[in-house]
Design a protein around this motif. Structure first.
Motif, PDB file in Angstrom:
ATOM      1  N   SER A  15      12.937  -1.070   9.212  1.00 49.58           N
ATOM      2  CA  SER A  15      13.645  -1.079   7.755  1.00 49.58           C
ATOM      3  C   SER A  15      13.935   0.496   7.376  1.00 49.58           C
ATOM      4  O   SER A  15      14.767   0.635   6.743  1.00 49.58           O
ATOM      5  N   GLY A  16      13.184   1.311   8.262  1.00 50.61           N
ATOM      6  CA  GLY A  16      13.613   2.617   7.917  1.00 50.61           C
ATOM      7  C   GLY A  16      13.265   3.157   6.509  1.00 50.61           C
ATOM      8  O   GLY A  16      12.438   2.518   5.895  1.00 50.61           O
ATOM      9  N   TRP A  17      13.974   4.060   5.795  1.00 51.01           N
ATOM     10  CA  TRP A  17      13.762   4.495   4.467  1.00 51.01           C
ATOM     11  C   TRP A  17      14.003   3.537   3.232  1.00 51.01           C
ATOM     12  O   TRP A  17      13.606   3.679   2.450  1.00 51.01           O
ATOM     13  N   ILE A  18      15.004   2.572   3.678  1.00 47.91           N
ATOM     14  CA  ILE A  18      15.297   1.566   2.831  1.00 47.91           C
ATOM     15  C   ILE A  18      13.805   0.891   2.443  1.00 47.91           C
ATOM     16  O   ILE A  18      13.784   0.360   1.447  1.00 47.91           O
ATOM     17  N   GLY A  19      13.384   0.362   3.621  1.00 51.21           N
ATOM     18  CA  GLY A  19      12.134  -0.340   3.322  1.00 51.21           C
ATOM     19  C   GLY A  19      10.826   0.404   2.700  1.00 51.21           C
ATOM     20  O   GLY A  19      10.203  -0.117   1.862  1.00 51.21           O
ATOM     21  N   VAL A  20      11.071   1.670   2.968  1.00 52.59           N
ATOM     22  CA  VAL A  20      10.227   2.873   2.242  1.00 52.59           C
ATOM     23  C   VAL A  20      10.260   2.857   0.793  1.00 52.59           C
ATOM     24  O   VAL A  20       9.564   2.602  -0.044  1.00 52.59           O
ATOM     25  N   ILE A  21      11.550   2.888   0.350  1.00 47.22           N
ATOM     26  CA  ILE A  21      11.908   2.789  -0.970  1.00 47.22           C
ATOM     27  C   ILE A  21      11.623   1.555  -1.522  1.00 47.22           C
ATOM     28  O   ILE A  21      11.000   1.545  -2.708  1.00 47.22           O
ATOM     29  N   ALA A  22      11.961   0.544  -0.972  1.00 52.98           N
ATOM     30  CA  ALA A  22      11.461  -0.986  -1.418  1.00 52.98           C
ATOM     31  C   ALA A  22      10.005  -0.913  -1.829  1.00 52.98           C
ATOM     32  O   ALA A  22       9.546  -1.402  -2.811  1.00 52.98           O
ATOM     33  N   SER A  23       9.104  -0.521  -0.668  1.00 55.41           N
ATOM     34  CA  SER A  23       7.912  -0.588  -0.774  1.00 55.41           C
ATOM     35  C   SER A  23       7.227   0.299  -1.880  1.00 55.41           C
ATOM     36  O   SER A  23       6.390   0.090  -2.566  1.00 55.41           O
ATOM     37  N   ALA A  24       7.673   1.401  -2.072  1.00 56.59           N
ATOM     38  CA  ALA A  24       7.344   2.434  -2.970  1.00 56.59           C
ATOM     39  C   ALA A  24       7.786   1.812  -4.434  1.00 56.59           C
ATOM     40  O   ALA A  24       7.012   1.880  -5.311  1.00 56.59           O
ATOM     41  N   VAL A  25       8.764   1.339  -4.632  1.00 56.95           N
ATOM     42  CA  VAL A  25       9.181   0.870  -5.985  1.00 56.95           C
ATOM     43  C   VAL A  25       8.165  -0.647  -6.016  1.00 56.95           C
ATOM     44  O   VAL A  25       7.677  -0.602  -7.506  1.00 56.95           O
ATOM     45  N   ILE A  26       7.892  -1.434  -5.201  1.00 55.99           N
ATOM     46  CA  ILE A  26       7.096  -2.564  -5.422  1.00 55.99           C
ATOM     47  C   ILE A  26       5.667  -1.776  -5.862  1.00 55.99           C
ATOM     48  O   ILE A  26       4.826  -2.319  -6.994  1.00 55.99           O
ATOM     49  N   GLY A  27       5.140  -0.909  -5.240  1.00 60.07           N
ATOM     50  CA  GLY A  27       4.086  -0.502  -5.492  1.00 60.07           C
ATOM     51  C   GLY A  27       3.870   0.314  -6.875  1.00 60.07           C
ATOM     52  O   GLY A  27       2.804   0.188  -7.443  1.00 60.07           O
ATOM     53  N   ALA A  28       4.882   0.820  -7.259  1.00 59.11           N
ATOM     54  CA  ALA A  28       4.888   1.597  -8.690  1.00 59.11           C
ATOM     55  C   ALA A  28       4.983   0.496  -9.610  1.00 59.11           C
ATOM     56  O   ALA A  28       4.052   0.923 -10.891  1.00 59.11           O
ATOM     57  N   VAL A  29       5.466  -0.587  -9.504  1.00 62.56           N
ATOM     58  CA  VAL A  29       5.324  -1.486 -10.473  1.00 62.56           C
ATOM     59  C   VAL A  29       4.425  -2.656 -10.529  1.00 62.56           C
ATOM     60  O   VAL A  29       4.095  -3.436 -11.315  1.00 62.56           O
ATOM     61  N   THR A  30       3.572  -2.475  -9.615  1.00 64.35           N
ATOM     62  CA  THR A  30       2.391  -3.575  -9.213  1.00 64.35           C
ATOM     63  C   THR A  30       1.122  -2.914  -9.737  1.00 64.35           C
ATOM     64  O   THR A  30       0.822  -1.775  -9.646  1.00 64.35           O
ATOM     65  N   LEU A  31       0.331  -3.653 -10.272  1.00 60.70           N
ATOM     66  CA  LEU A  31      -1.110  -3.163 -10.910  1.00 60.70           C
ATOM     67  C   LEU A  31      -1.993  -4.083 -10.066  1.00 60.70           C
ATOM     68  O   LEU A  31      -2.433  -5.311 -10.223  1.00 60.70           O
ATOM     69  N   ILE A  32      -2.459  -3.488  -8.859  1.00 59.36           N
ATOM     70  CA  ILE A  32      -3.661  -4.075  -8.026  1.00 59.36           C
ATOM     71  C   ILE A  32      -4.568  -2.983  -7.855  1.00 59.36           C
ATOM     72  O   ILE A  32      -4.524  -1.705  -7.597  1.00 59.36           O
ATOM     73  N   PRO A  33      -6.028  -3.267  -8.105  1.00 55.88           N
ATOM     74  CA  PRO A  33      -7.055  -2.469  -7.730  1.00 55.88           C
ATOM     75  C   PRO A  33      -6.981  -1.986  -6.470  1.00 55.88           C
ATOM     76  O   PRO A  33      -6.736  -2.733  -5.361  1.00 55.88           O
ATOM     77  N   GLY A  34      -7.586  -0.847  -5.801  1.00 61.34           N
ATOM     78  CA  GLY A  34      -7.631  -0.366  -4.816  1.00 61.34           C
ATOM     79  C   GLY A  34      -8.264  -1.240  -3.709  1.00 61.34           C
ATOM     80  O   GLY A  34      -8.100  -1.348  -2.565  1.00 61.34           O
ATOM     81  N   PHE A  35      -9.400  -1.843  -4.034  1.00 58.36           N
ATOM     82  CA  PHE A  35     -10.439  -2.675  -3.477  1.00 58.36           C
ATOM     83  C   PHE A  35      -9.484  -4.036  -2.857  1.00 58.36           C
ATOM     84  O   PHE A  35      -9.938  -4.648  -1.958  1.00 58.36           O
ATOM     85  N   VAL A  36      -8.465  -4.245  -3.546  1.00 56.56           N
ATOM     86  CA  VAL A  36      -7.731  -5.351  -3.304  1.00 56.56           C
ATOM     87  C   VAL A  36      -6.495  -4.903  -2.646  1.00 56.56           C
ATOM     88  O   VAL A  36      -5.897  -5.611  -1.529  1.00 56.56           O
ATOM     89  N   ALA A  37      -6.008  -3.667  -2.822  1.00 58.13           N
ATOM     90  CA  ALA A  37      -4.752  -2.943  -1.923  1.00 58.13           C
ATOM     91  C   ALA A  37      -4.791  -2.789  -0.635  1.00 58.13           C
ATOM     92  O   ALA A  37      -4.068  -3.206   0.117  1.00 58.13           O
ATOM     93  N   PHE A  38      -6.104  -2.250  -0.097  1.00 53.29           N
ATOM     94  CA  PHE A  38      -6.333  -2.088   1.073  1.00 53.29           C
ATOM     95  C   PHE A  38      -6.408  -3.209   2.152  1.00 53.29           C
ATOM     96  O   PHE A  38      -5.747  -3.269   3.238  1.00 53.29           O
TER      97      PHE A  38
END
Length: 159
Positions: free
Chosen positions: A70-93
């Motif tokens: 997915s390249g950089w489009i997938g990176v942008i999508a992942s970063a946006v999803i990560g930025a607006v999501t509130l998940i604690p680190g112990f669940v994120a990994f």
């Protein structure tokens, strides 16, 4: 194997602590249990949600959206999803691990985790209250940019 070593070290230190001061050790164990009970609903909720998503979307779909191709489009999508999501680190990994096993790319997961941990879109109002609007915006923008630097470094290291 390393998990067993960590458990062994933790149990050994707990026994030593109990031997040195039973009262403090019991108090610490009660606090730990209370923290565990507070964390458990979030942890189970996110794991359940991700599990349902992974059962609905096959590895091919996940790979298409946030896979290595997915390249950089997938990176942008992942970063946006990560930025607006509130998940604690112990669940994120563990979530990131499940996504990787289902076809997500390392670069995309790097951006997701970085944004998740450093960018606070949902927590911005609280941050603005304590640090001011200008500092909050600057910090979040710089953190968001850093997510792409992390993704780029991961791409170079893994590739």
């Amino acid at each position: 194997m390393s998990s067993y070593i960590m458990y062994l070290v933790a149990i050994t230190l707990l026994i030593i602590s109990f031997y040195k001061d039973k009262k403090k050790t019991k108090k610490a164990l009660k606090k730990a249990w209370k923290s565990f009970n507070n964390i458990l609903p979030q942890f189970l909720g996110v794991i359940l949600f991700v599990g349902i998503l992974l059962s609905i979307f096959d590895a091919e779909f996940i790979s298409k959206i946030i896979g290595a191709r997915s390249g950089w489009i997938g990176v942008i999508a992942s970063a946006v999803i990560g930025a607006v999501t509130l998940i604690p680190g112990f669940v994120a990994f563990p979530t990131a691990s499940m996504l990787l096993e289902s076809g997500a790319g390392y670069m995309q997961i790097g951006a997701f985790i970085s944004a998740l941990m450093m960018v606070g879109v949902i927590t911005a109002p609280v941050e603005i209250k304590y640090f001011g609007k200008k500092l909050t915006i600057i910090r979040n923008v710089l953190a968001f940019i850093f997510c792409f630097i992390v993704a780029y470094i991961i791409e170079k290291v893994v590739a």
